[in-house]
Design an enzyme around this catalytic site. Sequence first.
Site, PDB file in Angstrom:
ATOM      1  N   GLU B  73       8.206   5.620 -10.345  1.00 53.53           N
ATOM      2  CA  GLU B  73       7.549   4.559 -11.109  1.00 53.53           C
ATOM      3  C   GLU B  73       7.090   5.090 -12.462  1.00 53.53           C
ATOM      4  OE1 GLU B  73       6.959   5.228  -7.904  1.00 53.53           O
ATOM      5  OE2 GLU B  73       7.874   3.469  -6.991  1.00 53.53           O
ATOM      6  N   HIS B 142       1.493  -1.994   1.356  1.00 51.72           N
ATOM      7  CA  HIS B 142       2.321  -3.120   0.928  1.00 51.72           C
ATOM      8  C   HIS B 142       1.490  -4.391   0.819  1.00 51.72           C
ATOM      9  CE1 HIS B 142       5.120  -0.212   2.647  1.00 51.72           C
ATOM     10  NE2 HIS B 142       6.047  -0.724   1.872  1.00 51.72           N
TER      11      HIS B 142
END
Lengths: 431, 350
Positions: B73, B142
């Site tokens: 990322e 998540h």
Amino acid sequence: MSDPIGSGVTEGQAGRNLPPLRLHVPEPPARPGESADFTHFDIPAADAAPRPDETAQPGDMRDLAYGLVRVLDEDGAAVGAWNPKLPPETHLRMLRYMALTRAFDARMFRAQRQGKTSFYMKSTGEEAVSIGAALALARDDMCFPSYRQQGILLARDWPLVDMMNQIYSNTGDRLKGRQLPIMYSAREAGFFSISGNLTTQYPQAVGWAMASAARGDTRIAATWCGEGSTAEGDFHSACTFASVYRAPVIMNVVNNQWAISSFSGFAGAEATTFAARAVGYGIAGLRVDGNDILAVYAATRWAADRARANGGPTLIEHFTYRVEGHSTSDDPTAYRSAEESSLWPLGDPIARLKAHCITLGIWDEDRHAAMDKELAELVRDAAREAEKNGILGHGLHHPMESMFEDVFEEMPWHLKEQQQQMLDEWKAAGL
Amino acid sequence: MSMTDTLIETPADVQQMNMIQAINSAMDVMMDRDPTVVVMGEDVGFFGGVFRATAGLQAKHGKNRVFDTPITECGIIGVAVGMGAYGLRPVPEIQFADYIYPALDQLVSEAARLRYRSAGEFIAPMTVRSPFGGGIFGGQTHSQSPEGIFTHCSGIKTVIPSTPYDAKGLLIAAIEDNDPTIFFEPKRIYNGPFDGHYDTPAKSWAGHADAQVPAGYYRIPLGKARIAREGQALTILCYGTMVHVVENTVAAHGVDAEIIDLRSLVPLDIDTIEESVRKTGRCLIVHEATRTSGFGAELLAQVQERCFYHLEAPIERVTGFDTPYPHSLEWAYFPGPVRIREAINKIMKD
């Protein structure tokens, strides 16, 4: 055996016939008061490194990541396959830009000591890394530098006064006094805004290069970081992206041996070279004598030609030495041997090119002394000009309300409100 | 920027879309209109993204403009900064908001500060899309709602849609915006609005008025809230999934609440908030993110500073707890109808 930290480990080990584990904490070869000793350095002969074709597969040139690309030998002669065979005027331009960088650094370091600004960083001993690369790249190639590549701006003939205005954070500072001194930004010079956070520029350079490739452009990108900050995740993300997309980018690691007070061993130098990082990524890797500007030029030119031919990225380690402290904020005699810089086995980049030019018969001591004097005056005059726009902390700065500009393209209500509140408070206080 | 809700398409072009389709359509429309728009991220290319938000984009617009990335990322956002400096308009996807932390330095210290530190020489006109929030049994990696981390940082906008119509119009506005924008997509309502009752069958967007989405270009300005329900009794500030949970709770409870869907946290539509609270005299703030230093704290401070003398009762917050997002106890953590109803009762008692 006692167990001072109460971990219970020694007790658990009792009766097990295993050697105790040891943690290795690297220690530099010499600390203050100790003699520097570089006799263990393995410096290959100046003509030892072979020069592969720019289209070589990274796997076929791995030795170059562990060797040392050199051109100037101990006698000041340019030798070997990497000799770029430049015309005399290019040698003299290199010499002049390196000397200008050193003169600029000397003047601005002194300005900081005189209290005219908060901070400065010299590049003494590393001038060849920036100047050699800048002259080997095209003027419109995009540079994503770290904080010690002021030589790029100087080699691209960026106005000295503009750089000094930034250092003084004065009314002439195009960056409006927002950045720490030397964190330049010069879009017109192909010089990306410098960040104080290390190696963030690496993936950014790769992204710029990917964009250039995706758009069918011909310009390439180059970036620089120190050996210490190759430990940052950004470095490895950048290498992965550069490898995956074969980005037209040159990634330079300036191995100047010291990251503030931490020697290169804390970035992994005891185990391997920094150019060898390229091997694992399948990137072309070159390890270069960073104090030999002809070698820096030749390696950069090789990598640039490779990138332009869609041959992908190159990682270049410039093996050099940081002669001065990290910045005006540290005293290197507090953590390393004072002898180191004078004993550095690869010498001084300016002295080496000067000797070469004298050997070529295109230069002499008198002309060199005259050049140094002229450059000192040039820098002095520029500093006087810049100081007319103010020095840090003496009132000549951009207006207070400018603090709120450029956070966003258009100022949102909450910043307008805070801006007004600040002005009202100062007004109410009679200031 | 002076922007209005401009519908360029004729009603005939309006289609039924879920939020994924609306987001996909926004990127497709923008890639047609602007050759500098590029889409990148983990699994977004050939496969079309783990939530299918980029499905078909690579086939249509080519691999130079829609491509898979390595799993870093930090690298994705760092590369997007460089592409922005070149002159592209990147739309990187971070696969889950929970994975955004490795990119934080590139977002906060680089993208968000580039315009300021270079005095406008370089900008980072990127839109970072990322599914966020819980309600899907995603566990702590998540399910998170990290919007407060970004609203706290100067130089970055934070946008959160709650309907397919808004998702497309806001995403187009974010892509066109020259500042970096975090675009958090409430993944629990990708496929249908959620009333907060996890034990009842999931609804789809079919038939929902806000799922009627123009096929072409339109934009919803950043910084303009939507009044999801007009009312007189109290003001409820919310965004994303919680808009629907609040709407259903209010309907079931029969309270005349004014529900404001903020749409954009930075910039914030303070005028709409202030006007509403001055009218109702009561304010409830609902978000899924953890409570301490959450965006609700800022909302509460703003309302207190601006509407103190109009308040009839203390401002209340219903938020996620200050714990990691639990897996098996997800529905005890989630600020659902029970907690919202209790808070409304408390506010209305005074």
